[in-house]
Design a protein around this motif. Structure first.
Motif, PDB file in Angstrom:
ATOM      1  N   THR A 243      -0.680   8.791 -20.354  1.00  0.00           N
ATOM      2  CA  THR A 243      -1.073  10.129 -20.795  1.00  0.00           C
ATOM      3  C   THR A 243       0.006  11.154 -20.452  1.00  0.00           C
ATOM      4  OG1 THR A 243      -2.367  10.386 -18.745  1.00  0.00           O
ATOM      5  CG2 THR A 243      -3.548   9.680 -20.704  1.00  0.00           C
ATOM      6  N   PHE A 244       0.693  10.962 -19.337  1.00  0.00           N
ATOM      7  CA  PHE A 244       1.826  11.825 -18.993  1.00  0.00           C
ATOM      8  C   PHE A 244       2.924  11.693 -20.047  1.00  0.00           C
ATOM      9  CE2 PHE A 244       6.048  11.971 -16.940  1.00  0.00           C
ATOM     10  CZ  PHE A 244       6.095  13.319 -16.623  1.00  0.00           C
ATOM     11  N   ILE A 245       3.240  10.469 -20.442  1.00  0.00           N
ATOM     12  CA  ILE A 245       4.266  10.250 -21.460  1.00  0.00           C
ATOM     13  C   ILE A 245       3.860  10.888 -22.789  1.00  0.00           C
ATOM     14  CG2 ILE A 245       5.258   8.425 -22.917  1.00  0.00           C
ATOM     15  CD1 ILE A 245       5.558   6.754 -20.365  1.00  0.00           C
ATOM     16  N   LEU A 246       2.581  10.831 -23.124  1.00  0.00           N
ATOM     17  CA  LEU A 246       2.115  11.500 -24.342  1.00  0.00           C
ATOM     18  C   LEU A 246       2.420  12.992 -24.305  1.00  0.00           C
ATOM     19  CD1 LEU A 246      -1.354   9.888 -25.138  1.00  0.00           C
ATOM     20  CD2 LEU A 246       0.624   9.987 -26.650  1.00  0.00           C
ATOM     21  N   ASP A 247       2.187  13.626 -23.167  1.00  0.00           N
ATOM     22  CA  ASP A 247       2.487  15.060 -23.033  1.00  0.00           C
ATOM     23  C   ASP A 247       3.979  15.318 -23.195  1.00  0.00           C
ATOM     24  OD1 ASP A 247      -0.168  15.731 -22.617  1.00  0.00           O
ATOM     25  OD2 ASP A 247      -0.027  15.648 -20.436  1.00  0.00           O
ATOM     26  N   ILE A 248       4.810  14.453 -22.637  1.00  0.00           N
ATOM     27  CA  ILE A 248       6.260  14.632 -22.729  1.00  0.00           C
ATOM     28  C   ILE A 248       6.745  14.388 -24.156  1.00  0.00           C
ATOM     29  CG2 ILE A 248       8.490  13.801 -21.903  1.00  0.00           C
ATOM     30  CD1 ILE A 248       6.885  15.444 -19.869  1.00  0.00           C
ATOM     31  N   TYR A 249       6.148  13.410 -24.840  1.00  0.00           N
ATOM     32  CA  TYR A 249       6.545  13.100 -26.216  1.00  0.00           C
ATOM     33  C   TYR A 249       6.396  14.321 -27.127  1.00  0.00           C
ATOM     34  CZ  TYR A 249       6.432  10.980 -30.863  1.00  0.00           C
ATOM     35  OH  TYR A 249       6.666  10.682 -32.176  1.00  0.00           O
TER      36      TYR A 249
ATOM     37  N   TYR B  44      13.647   6.766 -25.704  1.00  0.00           N
ATOM     38  CA  TYR B  44      12.844   5.599 -25.389  1.00  0.00           C
ATOM     39  C   TYR B  44      12.040   5.967 -24.148  1.00  0.00           C
ATOM     40  CZ  TYR B  44      16.026   2.478 -28.039  1.00  0.00           C
ATOM     41  OH  TYR B  44      16.772   1.858 -29.003  1.00  0.00           O
ATOM     42  N   PHE B  45      10.789   5.578 -24.093  1.00  0.00           N
ATOM     43  CA  PHE B  45       9.993   5.748 -22.875  1.00  0.00           C
ATOM     44  C   PHE B  45       9.764   4.383 -22.250  1.00  0.00           C
ATOM     45  CE2 PHE B  45       8.865   9.476 -25.405  1.00  0.00           C
ATOM     46  CZ  PHE B  45       9.054  10.485 -24.471  1.00  0.00           C
ATOM     47  N   ARG B  46       9.919   4.325 -20.937  1.00  0.00           N
ATOM     48  CA  ARG B  46       9.749   3.065 -20.226  1.00  0.00           C
ATOM     49  C   ARG B  46       8.857   3.263 -19.008  1.00  0.00           C
ATOM     50  NH1 ARG B  46      15.332   0.264 -18.977  1.00  0.00           N
ATOM     51  NH2 ARG B  46      13.828  -1.182 -18.045  1.00  0.00           N
ATOM     52  N   ILE B  47       7.986   2.287 -18.777  1.00  0.00           N
ATOM     53  CA  ILE B  47       7.196   2.229 -17.549  1.00  0.00           C
ATOM     54  C   ILE B  47       7.588   0.937 -16.837  1.00  0.00           C
ATOM     55  CG2 ILE B  47       4.900   2.123 -16.525  1.00  0.00           C
ATOM     56  CD1 ILE B  47       3.818   3.515 -19.019  1.00  0.00           C
ATOM     57  N   LEU B  48       8.058   1.084 -15.612  1.00  0.00           N
ATOM     58  CA  LEU B  48       8.419  -0.055 -14.792  1.00  0.00           C
ATOM     59  C   LEU B  48       7.451  -0.122 -13.614  1.00  0.00           C
ATOM     60  CD1 LEU B  48      10.203  -2.373 -13.811  1.00  0.00           C
ATOM     61  CD2 LEU B  48      11.757  -0.668 -12.810  1.00  0.00           C
TER      62      LEU B  48
ATOM     63  N   MET C 264       6.294   5.030 -30.047  1.00  0.00           N
ATOM     64  CA  MET C 264       7.162   6.161 -29.674  1.00  0.00           C
ATOM     65  C   MET C 264       8.638   5.807 -29.473  1.00  0.00           C
ATOM     66  SD  MET C 264       4.669   8.274 -27.163  1.00  0.00           S
ATOM     67  CE  MET C 264       3.167   9.046 -27.779  1.00  0.00           C
ATOM     68  N   PRO C 265       9.101   4.788 -28.866  1.00  0.00           N
ATOM     69  CA  PRO C 265       8.380   3.624 -28.369  1.00  0.00           C
ATOM     70  C   PRO C 265       8.151   3.715 -26.860  1.00  0.00           C
ATOM     71  CG  PRO C 265      10.703   3.142 -28.399  1.00  0.00           C
ATOM     72  CD  PRO C 265      10.562   4.586 -28.831  1.00  0.00           C
TER      73      PRO C 265
ATOM     74  N   LEU D 190      -4.568   2.331 -25.380  1.00  0.00           N
ATOM     75  CA  LEU D 190      -3.598   3.424 -25.403  1.00  0.00           C
ATOM     76  C   LEU D 190      -2.188   2.900 -25.636  1.00  0.00           C
ATOM     77  CD1 LEU D 190      -3.236   6.428 -25.191  1.00  0.00           C
ATOM     78  CD2 LEU D 190      -3.215   6.227 -22.689  1.00  0.00           C
ATOM     79  N   LEU D 191      -1.866   1.753 -25.060  1.00  0.00           N
ATOM     80  CA  LEU D 191      -0.547   1.157 -25.288  1.00  0.00           C
ATOM     81  C   LEU D 191      -0.301   0.885 -26.760  1.00  0.00           C
ATOM     82  CD1 LEU D 191      -0.081  -1.412 -22.372  1.00  0.00           C
ATOM     83  CD2 LEU D 191       1.513   0.410 -22.990  1.00  0.00           C
TER      84      LEU D 191
END
Length: 334
Positions: A90-96, A103-107, A133-134, A126-127
């Protein structure tokens, strides 16, 4: 290749894992990745007793993240994998909505303190949306000798744009895994480097239409206010004097003058595109775009070189230098 915004989710508990070793490994990872591409940005998510915390925005200043981790290393508590991933997404959605071309990455760095995964269906739902985005998803499991949730994790990775699950048993192996993760992700086509005929898959269109913000009418037009596209008071496209503005940066435009920009910068939906000034995700009425592109109105061709001069990474770096970012805490809904 596009720059990356990478969010590291520390799904670890200080009672199971040496925080000093984790933080040192992350500091080396951030430094290595930034040296490969200075336009990459970073963030972290970790759990305290009160719930998950993360920096309020991605930052180029990775040492700030290291400092925040050191300040809180004695407070790191048992994580909730599904909750942390949901917060990250959800944080990445706000940033998008605010930046383009990333590219957005979650590690995820996970240790044996993790409880069993029971709500992976929420994360996968959600994924499936944000993979466009990706968003890439990778896991490094530290000291996890029996992983009953391996298939669930692999399903999450496969639902994202891609990634891998890595197992390590020593901190040297962790550092080696992080060196591998410092390499760029590769993908053929997407919302950031699309070909001219790129069209978003139908099942995802409504999600991104809802994510975009409508342009706002300019209620009071001053004498010297002009459209930022045509630089005129009256649109050469449709003859309107009415102005609309981006809800984020308040830049004025004629809506019909924006159609040419929407045609070349949309995200795979013809009327959903980025503000040419601040890159915020906005939309136009679909009928207006179709009418102009179908020849009922003439599009405007005179602003492309002006738009090409805007450097998003330079703007983000300048803003990052002026801000004092801090950790924010979110309550989990599940």
């Amino acid at each position: 290749m596009a720059s990356e915004d990478i969010l590291v989710f520390l799904a670890v508990d200080k009672e199971f894992t040496s925080m000093d070793a984790i933080i040192k490994s992350l500091a080396d990872f951030f430094q290595l990745k930034a040296s490969k591409d200075p336009t990459d940005r970073f963030n972290v998510v970790f759990f305290l007793d009160q719930g998950p915390v993360f920096l309020e925005d991605f930052t180029f200043q990775y040492q700030l993240l290291v400092d925040k981790l050191n300040e809180n290393k004695d407070k790191v508590a048992k994580p909730n994998l599904e909750g942390g991933l949901f917060i990250a997404l959800t944080f990445i959605l706000d940033i998008y909505k605010l930046v383009s071309g990333k590219y957005f990455r979650i590690l995820v760095i996970r240790d044996a303190s993790m409880p069993p995964i029971t709500k992976d269906f929420l994360v996968n739902g959600l994924l499936d949306k944000v993979s466009q985005m990706p968003v890439f998803l990778d896991f490094i499991d530290v000291g996890v000798y029996q992983d009953d949730d391996e298939q669930k994790i692999l399903n999450m990775i496969n639902t994202s744009r891609g990634g891998e699950l890595m197992y390590v048993t020593t901190f040297q192996e962790l550092e080696d895994a992080l060196k591998r993760q410092a390499e760029k992700k590769e993908i053929e086509v997407g919302l950031w480097d699309k070909g001219p005929n790129f069209d978003m898959e139908y099942e995802h269109k409504r999600f991104f239409e809802d994510l975009a913000s409508d342009l706002q009418p300019v209620e009071q037009v001053t004498g010297d206010m002009k459209c930022t596209v045509c630089f005129q008071s009256t649109s050469p496209v449709c003859g309107t004097d009415a102005l609309v503005q981006c809800p984020a940066c308040k830049t004025p435009f004629h809506d019909c003058c924006l159609v040419s920009w929407a045609e070349q910068s949309n995200i795979g939906i013809g009327h959903v595109f980025r503000c040419p000034i601040c890159f915020y995700l906005i939309d136009l009425p679909e009928f207006l775009v179709q009418d102009i592109l179908n020849g009922k109105e003439e599009s405007y061709e005179g602003f492309e070189s002006f738009l090409e001069e805007i450097d998003q990474d330079a703007l983000l770096m300048e803003r990052d230098k002026k801000r004092e970012l801090d950790l924010v805490q979110k309550e989990l809904d599940f």
